[in-house]
Design a protein around this motif. Sequence first.
Motif, PDB file in Angstrom:
ATOM      1  N   UNK A  54     154.769  57.657 141.186  1.00 44.18           N
ATOM      2  CA  UNK A  54     155.492  56.331 141.203  1.00 44.18           C
ATOM      3  C   UNK A  54     156.775  56.337 139.784  1.00 44.18           C
ATOM      4  N   UNK A  55     156.920  56.995 138.388  1.00 42.00           N
ATOM      5  CA  UNK A  55     157.982  57.056 138.089  1.00 42.00           C
ATOM      6  C   UNK A  55     159.251  57.047 138.553  1.00 42.00           C
ATOM      7  N   UNK A  56     159.284  58.564 139.130  1.00 43.94           N
ATOM      8  CA  UNK A  56     160.625  59.044 140.075  1.00 43.94           C
ATOM      9  C   UNK A  56     160.187  57.844 141.395  1.00 43.94           C
ATOM     10  N   UNK A  57     159.903  57.872 141.856  1.00 37.57           N
ATOM     11  CA  UNK A  57     159.630  57.417 143.187  1.00 37.57           C
ATOM     12  C   UNK A  57     160.699  55.538 142.935  1.00 37.57           C
ATOM     13  N   UNK A  58     160.280  54.959 141.393  1.00 42.97           N
ATOM     14  CA  UNK A  58     160.512  53.295 141.886  1.00 42.97           C
ATOM     15  C   UNK A  58     161.717  53.920 141.611  1.00 42.97           C
ATOM     16  N   UNK A 118     157.924  49.906 136.870  1.00 43.38           N
ATOM     17  CA  UNK A 118     157.379  51.151 135.887  1.00 43.38           C
ATOM     18  C   UNK A 118     156.382  51.246 135.715  1.00 43.38           C
ATOM     19  N   UNK A 119     156.406  50.526 134.323  1.00 41.72           N
ATOM     20  CA  UNK A 119     155.762  50.450 133.596  1.00 41.72           C
ATOM     21  C   UNK A 119     154.193  49.285 133.742  1.00 41.72           C
ATOM     22  N   UNK A 120     153.946  49.033 135.003  1.00 39.09           N
ATOM     23  CA  UNK A 120     152.846  48.030 135.332  1.00 39.09           C
ATOM     24  C   UNK A 120     151.983  48.714 136.698  1.00 39.09           C
ATOM     25  N   UNK A 121     152.640  50.052 136.648  1.00 37.09           N
ATOM     26  CA  UNK A 121     152.729  50.377 138.188  1.00 37.09           C
ATOM     27  C   UNK A 121     151.832  52.092 137.358  1.00 37.09           C
ATOM     28  N   UNK A 163     164.453  55.118 131.985  1.00 36.17           N
ATOM     29  CA  UNK A 163     164.954  55.315 133.387  1.00 36.17           C
ATOM     30  C   UNK A 163     166.018  55.132 132.595  1.00 36.17           C
ATOM     31  N   UNK A 164     167.352  56.196 133.678  1.00 37.72           N
ATOM     32  CA  UNK A 164     168.386  56.733 133.290  1.00 37.72           C
ATOM     33  C   UNK A 164     169.223  55.029 134.197  1.00 37.72           C
ATOM     34  N   UNK A 165     168.661  54.529 134.848  1.00 39.65           N
ATOM     35  CA  UNK A 165     169.565  53.383 135.480  1.00 39.65           C
ATOM     36  C   UNK A 165     169.609  52.213 134.814  1.00 39.65           C
ATOM     37  N   UNK A 216     156.227  69.503 132.568  1.00 36.89           N
ATOM     38  CA  UNK A 216     156.722  68.204 132.259  1.00 36.89           C
ATOM     39  C   UNK A 216     157.147  67.065 132.897  1.00 36.89           C
ATOM     40  N   UNK A 217     157.110  67.822 134.399  1.00 33.04           N
ATOM     41  CA  UNK A 217     157.101  66.676 135.506  1.00 33.04           C
ATOM     42  C   UNK A 217     158.313  65.846 135.991  1.00 33.04           C
ATOM     43  N   UNK A 218     159.087  66.508 134.702  1.00 32.99           N
ATOM     44  CA  UNK A 218     160.727  66.556 135.220  1.00 32.99           C
ATOM     45  C   UNK A 218     161.595  67.547 135.660  1.00 32.99           C
ATOM     46  N   UNK A 219     162.874  67.503 136.535  1.00 34.40           N
ATOM     47  CA  UNK A 219     163.570  68.685 136.642  1.00 34.40           C
ATOM     48  C   UNK A 219     165.088  67.597 136.181  1.00 34.40           C
TER      49      UNK A 219
END
Lengths: 317, 291
Positions: A250-254, A302-305, B134-136, B288-291
């Motif tokens: 979810x962190x990535x996809x959001x 992100x925090x909420x989900x 997040x980077x954004x 890490x779940x990060x790439x």
Amino acid sequence: MTSVATVKSSSGRAAGPRRTGPPQAMSAHSRRTLVAWAFCAPFIALFATFGLWPVLSSLSMSVTDITSRDVRAPFSVDFVGLENYTTLFGDPTFLRAALNTLYFVVAGIPLTMIIALGLAVALNSGIQRAKGLFRVAYFAPVVTSIVAIAVVWRYLYEEDGMINSALAVVGIHGPDWLNDPNWSMPALILMAVWRHFGIPMVIFLAGLQSIPEELREAARIDGATRWRTFRSVTLPLLRPVTLVVAVLLSIGYLQFFEEPFVMTSGGPLDSTTSISYYAYEQFGFGNYGTASAASYVLVAAIALLSLVQFRIFRAKA
Amino acid sequence: MTTMSASTGAATSGIGVLRRIRPARIMLYGALVVGLIATLAPFAWMFLGSVKPTGEIVAYPSSWLPRSPTLDNFELLLAKQNFGLYFFNSTLVAVTCVMGNLLFCSMAGYAFAKMEFAGKRLLFGLVLTMLIIPGATTFVPLFVLVSNMGLSNSYLGLILPFLVTPLGVFLMRQFIHDIPDSLVEAARLDGAGETRIFLRVIVPLCRPPLATLAILTFLAQWNNFLWPLVIAQTEDHYTLPVALALFSVGANGTNYGLLLAGAVTVVTPILLLFLFLQRQFVQGIASTGIK
């Protein structure tokens, strides 16, 4: 261990520090702080400049009317409170972007997880042959540049491209994926799933390998079918791993951004504009305040989900 | 029967059941192979397409195998499109960022893990907070900052924002934290300075997290394209993904052979690195779940 021995043998020249009294302890303490800060200094300098400062300034940007024209004259910027945020929620494009992001998350996460889990279970079901090959191949999209992927996938999605040719074999007339507002999002979801499922697959695989084989054997001896064993033994034991995967996804996809950026520019008809993409566009238009506000809406989401997922999974565990 | 039990022995060793070939096993391999084809088909299409003349790529119906394979696309890419320079830029940025992260993050990680000092909790708290932002969020102000520093369109502008990462410090701190205190204390009692302890005791023990950090940083920087896209304004500072991204929307956008050759140039180095270091890649990214 050899390195420790080297240190010991080479330190004979200096008298080792003795246990010291309070006054010297104080100075030793501040000396230690000095040494520690010296070790951190390069990191702190770069981290403060290029990490912390941008966060603070984006927070302040999100409550001011700053635009690209104000960058060199920061005193002409006015505090506008939450106006950027109310503007956002009055902007149909932003609402569409929020909806699109939701679409991507709600469809993409379960799909990614099911494929990742399915392949992880298959890889963990006692097969020996070519297991390494499968794992490497499934992981290859993860390390591949999105720009290169986009070049290839644009061909695949063309009206007479590979995907529609494959569909034609089974008698389906495929759509013009990237130019059809109804199909552009499914196309990007498919591509994102292809690109990302390798990571959760590996995490699931590690989780599956930590489940003792005896537990499953015991269930099978008791007469449980494979499916029943999977549902009643494997899945519950995988719950912590599933939580990790769900939160990471979810962190990535959001933050859904790269696919629309390289494939569709948010189109057609804003059908693939995400919150991140909207923020990027606003940044391009010079509306720094709006762009920052949009990105903080994303942080909140992100925090909420993540919080909701922790609640759900903990309640069940 | 004996060979079958040997090949599936690992799974059934618990009770030693002999297994016959079952439809389930065939279906299993079937599903895995279908997944394999779906995963690798885009790669195959890219590699095969890069050695086709453009006319053959756009021909309909298209074929997978090139009828008259050629390296013209790559020759053109190097001769006319400066891809040699972009390759150098990409490598320079990625390698510098790797070295910066390895050195600075392990130093800071050592201080966070094994030293007591004023401000430690606050600092580490800030590092953890930055991990989840997040980077954004920071993209706009970071761009404004770097432009105001006069670093846009420079190597420094490409490198400095990624020379250290909160993730790097976090990784190093966690690993060094698990190194027994007694090792460090013993060295301190023997009068070794902190620099000496760091170089002789800590760094040699830190090979695994350093490898992970190096791979994650290299991967992130090699594939990074949004930041270089806004920072590099003239060709001499383009990295490979920037060049390819701009190339595919520009006048050359219909030169499919050239585009696919460009994609191959971007992808091949990282794929080779991945093949050689697959275990480290997979573990690093999974942990890490990060790439």
